[in-house]
Scaffold this motif. Structure first.
Motif, mmCIF file in Angstrom:
data_model
loop_
_atom_site.group_PDB
_atom_site.id
_atom_site.type_symbol
_atom_site.label_atom_id
_atom_site.label_comp_id
_atom_site.label_asym_id
_atom_site.label_seq_id
_atom_site.Cartn_x
_atom_site.Cartn_y
_atom_site.Cartn_z
ATOM 1 N N ILE A 167 -46.769 -27.958 -14.396
ATOM 2 C CA ILE A 167 -47.142 -28.079 -12.983
ATOM 3 C C ILE A 167 -46.163 -27.261 -12.152
ATOM 4 O O ILE A 167 -44.956 -27.530 -12.133
ATOM 5 C CB ILE A 167 -47.110 -29.548 -12.531
ATOM 6 C CG1 ILE A 167 -47.986 -30.409 -13.442
ATOM 7 C CG2 ILE A 167 -47.586 -29.669 -11.084
ATOM 8 C CD1 ILE A 167 -47.826 -31.905 -13.212
ATOM 9 N N ARG A 168 -46.688 -26.259 -11.457
ATOM 10 C CA ARG A 168 -45.861 -25.366 -10.639
ATOM 11 C C ARG A 168 -45.715 -25.962 -9.241
ATOM 12 O O ARG A 168 -46.713 -26.193 -8.551
ATOM 13 C CB ARG A 168 -46.492 -23.969 -10.589
ATOM 14 C CG ARG A 168 -46.588 -23.317 -11.970
ATOM 15 C CD ARG A 168 -47.373 -22.020 -11.944
ATOM 16 N NE ARG A 168 -46.744 -21.002 -11.114
ATOM 17 C CZ ARG A 168 -45.755 -20.213 -11.509
ATOM 18 N NH1 ARG A 168 -45.275 -20.331 -12.750
ATOM 19 N NH2 ARG A 168 -45.243 -19.302 -10.700
ATOM 20 N N VAL A 169 -44.470 -26.205 -8.841
ATOM 21 C CA VAL A 169 -44.190 -26.951 -7.613
ATOM 22 C C VAL A 169 -43.432 -26.105 -6.594
ATOM 23 O O VAL A 169 -42.534 -25.327 -6.947
ATOM 24 C CB VAL A 169 -43.379 -28.228 -7.936
ATOM 25 C CG1 VAL A 169 -42.865 -28.905 -6.663
ATOM 26 C CG2 VAL A 169 -44.226 -29.205 -8.743
ATOM 27 N N LEU A 170 -43.801 -26.271 -5.338
ATOM 28 C CA LEU A 170 -43.054 -25.707 -4.211
ATOM 29 C C LEU A 170 -42.397 -26.846 -3.452
ATOM 30 O O LEU A 170 -43.017 -27.889 -3.235
ATOM 31 C CB LEU A 170 -43.989 -24.933 -3.275
ATOM 32 C CG LEU A 170 -43.379 -24.420 -1.958
ATOM 33 C CD1 LEU A 170 -44.022 -23.102 -1.553
ATOM 34 C CD2 LEU A 170 -43.548 -25.416 -0.813
ATOM 35 N N ILE A 171 -41.148 -26.659 -3.027
ATOM 36 C CA ILE A 171 -40.449 -27.646 -2.206
ATOM 37 C C ILE A 171 -40.159 -27.018 -0.848
ATOM 38 O O ILE A 171 -39.482 -25.987 -0.762
ATOM 39 C CB ILE A 171 -39.133 -28.101 -2.863
ATOM 40 C CG1 ILE A 171 -39.419 -28.775 -4.204
ATOM 41 C CG2 ILE A 171 -38.380 -29.059 -1.935
ATOM 42 C CD1 ILE A 171 -38.171 -29.121 -4.996
ATOM 43 N N ALA A 172 -40.667 -27.631 0.206
ATOM 44 C CA ALA A 172 -40.449 -27.136 1.567
ATOM 45 C C ALA A 172 -39.720 -28.199 2.370
ATOM 46 O O ALA A 172 -40.282 -29.255 2.671
ATOM 47 C CB ALA A 172 -41.778 -26.779 2.228
ATOM 48 N N ASP A 173 -38.470 -27.930 2.700
ATOM 49 C CA ASP A 173 -37.642 -28.870 3.464
ATOM 50 C C ASP A 173 -36.574 -28.059 4.170
ATOM 51 O O ASP A 173 -35.960 -27.178 3.558
ATOM 52 C CB ASP A 173 -37.003 -29.905 2.528
ATOM 53 C CG ASP A 173 -36.406 -31.085 3.288
ATOM 54 O OD1 ASP A 173 -35.484 -30.863 4.104
ATOM 55 O OD2 ASP A 173 -36.868 -32.218 3.076
ATOM 56 N N ARG B 23 -49.634 -18.918 -2.373
ATOM 57 C CA ARG B 23 -50.473 -17.837 -2.894
ATOM 58 C C ARG B 23 -49.727 -16.996 -3.936
ATOM 59 O O ARG B 23 -50.226 -16.771 -5.041
ATOM 60 C CB ARG B 23 -50.926 -16.928 -1.751
ATOM 61 C CG ARG B 23 -52.063 -17.476 -0.910
ATOM 62 C CD ARG B 23 -52.710 -16.337 -0.131
ATOM 63 N NE ARG B 23 -53.813 -16.803 0.680
ATOM 64 C CZ ARG B 23 -53.751 -16.974 2.004
ATOM 65 N NH1 ARG B 23 -52.623 -16.719 2.649
ATOM 66 N NH2 ARG B 23 -54.798 -17.397 2.687
ATOM 67 N N THR B 24 -48.541 -16.527 -3.555
ATOM 68 C CA THR B 24 -47.833 -15.571 -4.418
ATOM 69 C C THR B 24 -47.243 -16.216 -5.668
ATOM 70 O O THR B 24 -47.125 -15.571 -6.711
ATOM 71 C CB THR B 24 -46.714 -14.865 -3.639
ATOM 72 O OG1 THR B 24 -45.782 -15.838 -3.133
ATOM 73 C CG2 THR B 24 -47.290 -14.063 -2.472
ATOM 74 N N GLN B 25 -46.884 -17.490 -5.570
ATOM 75 C CA GLN B 25 -46.244 -18.165 -6.706
ATOM 76 C C GLN B 25 -47.204 -19.054 -7.491
ATOM 77 O O GLN B 25 -46.783 -19.757 -8.400
ATOM 78 C CB GLN B 25 -45.049 -18.992 -6.222
ATOM 79 C CG GLN B 25 -43.973 -18.191 -5.518
ATOM 80 C CD GLN B 25 -43.419 -17.087 -6.405
ATOM 81 O OE1 GLN B 25 -43.136 -17.318 -7.582
ATOM 82 N NE2 GLN B 25 -43.255 -15.892 -5.851
ATOM 83 N N GLN B 26 -48.472 -19.026 -7.118
ATOM 84 C CA GLN B 26 -49.499 -19.809 -7.820
ATOM 85 C C GLN B 26 -49.094 -21.281 -7.960
ATOM 86 O O GLN B 26 -49.086 -21.857 -9.052
ATOM 87 C CB GLN B 26 -49.776 -19.193 -9.192
ATOM 88 C CG GLN B 26 -50.296 -17.758 -9.110
ATOM 89 C CD GLN B 26 -50.550 -17.152 -10.477
ATOM 90 O OE1 GLN B 26 -49.822 -17.427 -11.424
ATOM 91 N NE2 GLN B 26 -51.590 -16.343 -10.584
#
Length: 206
Positions: A7-13, A49-52
């Motif tokens: 699971i590819r995760v983004l963290i925005a904080d 988008r770029t990091q899927q």
């Protein structure tokens, strides 16, 4: 989801320490990979988008765009990424806004690490995960009675701005600001604009 799925995760904080802590916690899980981090809400859609990205963990209070707005932007863009609000602001009003924006999860930052990882997994496969205490509280919290303009006025007032400063920032006349403030005070049951803004914030209306 198969055992080999990562699971590819983004963290925005906007707090780098929080981002680092969340990334460190999730990176110990064999099926989760943190592929992107940002402190700016308006960067979320492009990074997804770029990091899927499969799942985005979004704080509410960020520069450029709030986490709730970012969740809405992901929904509007039609991206497959699912979003989870991870915040210290466990307020029923925010929960309602987040779900309306398309978020699939809403948890507070003191959630145990193993529970957060499981939340990521469940949201990834299509489930909705809501902090149970907050979900119960939301049943008894009224929807926001404030208009969009009143929300703007209340947000500026919450910074301690007086009538003149509010008028200047929102390009309104001072008379118009006073009318909006009077309405906000009445709707929040407050005695002055500062208390009204605080009440609105506590309910998660602004």
């Amino acid at each position: 989801m198969t055992e080999t799925t990562t699971i590819r995760v983004l963290i925005a904080d906007d707090q780098s320490l929080v981002r680092g802590a969340l990334a460190a916690l999730l990176s110990t899980e064999r099926d989760i990979e943190v592929v992107a981090e940002t402190g700016i809400g308006s960067d979320v859609v492009e990074l997804v988008r770029t990091q899927q990205v499969h799942v985005a963990l979004l704080d509410i209070d960020m520069p450029g765009m709030s986490g709730i707005e970012a969740a809405g932007a992901l929904t509007s863009a039609g991206l497959a990424c699912r979003s989870i609000i991870v915040t210290t602001f466990g307020r029923p009003g925010y929960l309602k806004k987040a779900l309306t924006a398309g978020a699939r999860g809403f948890v507070v930052k003191d959630t145990p690490p193993e529970q957060l990882a499981e939340t990521v997994r469940r949201v990834h496969v299509g489930h909705r995960v809501i902090d149970p205490t907050l979900a119960e509280e939301s049943l008894f919290t009224p929807d926001s009675p404030l208009t969009e303009r009143e929300i703007e006025v209340a947000r500026v007032a919450s910074t301690g701005a007086d009538t003149r400063e509010i008028a200047k920032q929102l390009h309104l006349t001072q008379g118009t600001v006073r009318n909006h403030v009077s309405s906000i005070i009445a709707k929040t049951g407050a005695s002055n604009r500062y208390e009204a803004a605080r009440n609105a914030k506590e309910f998660g209306w602004i």
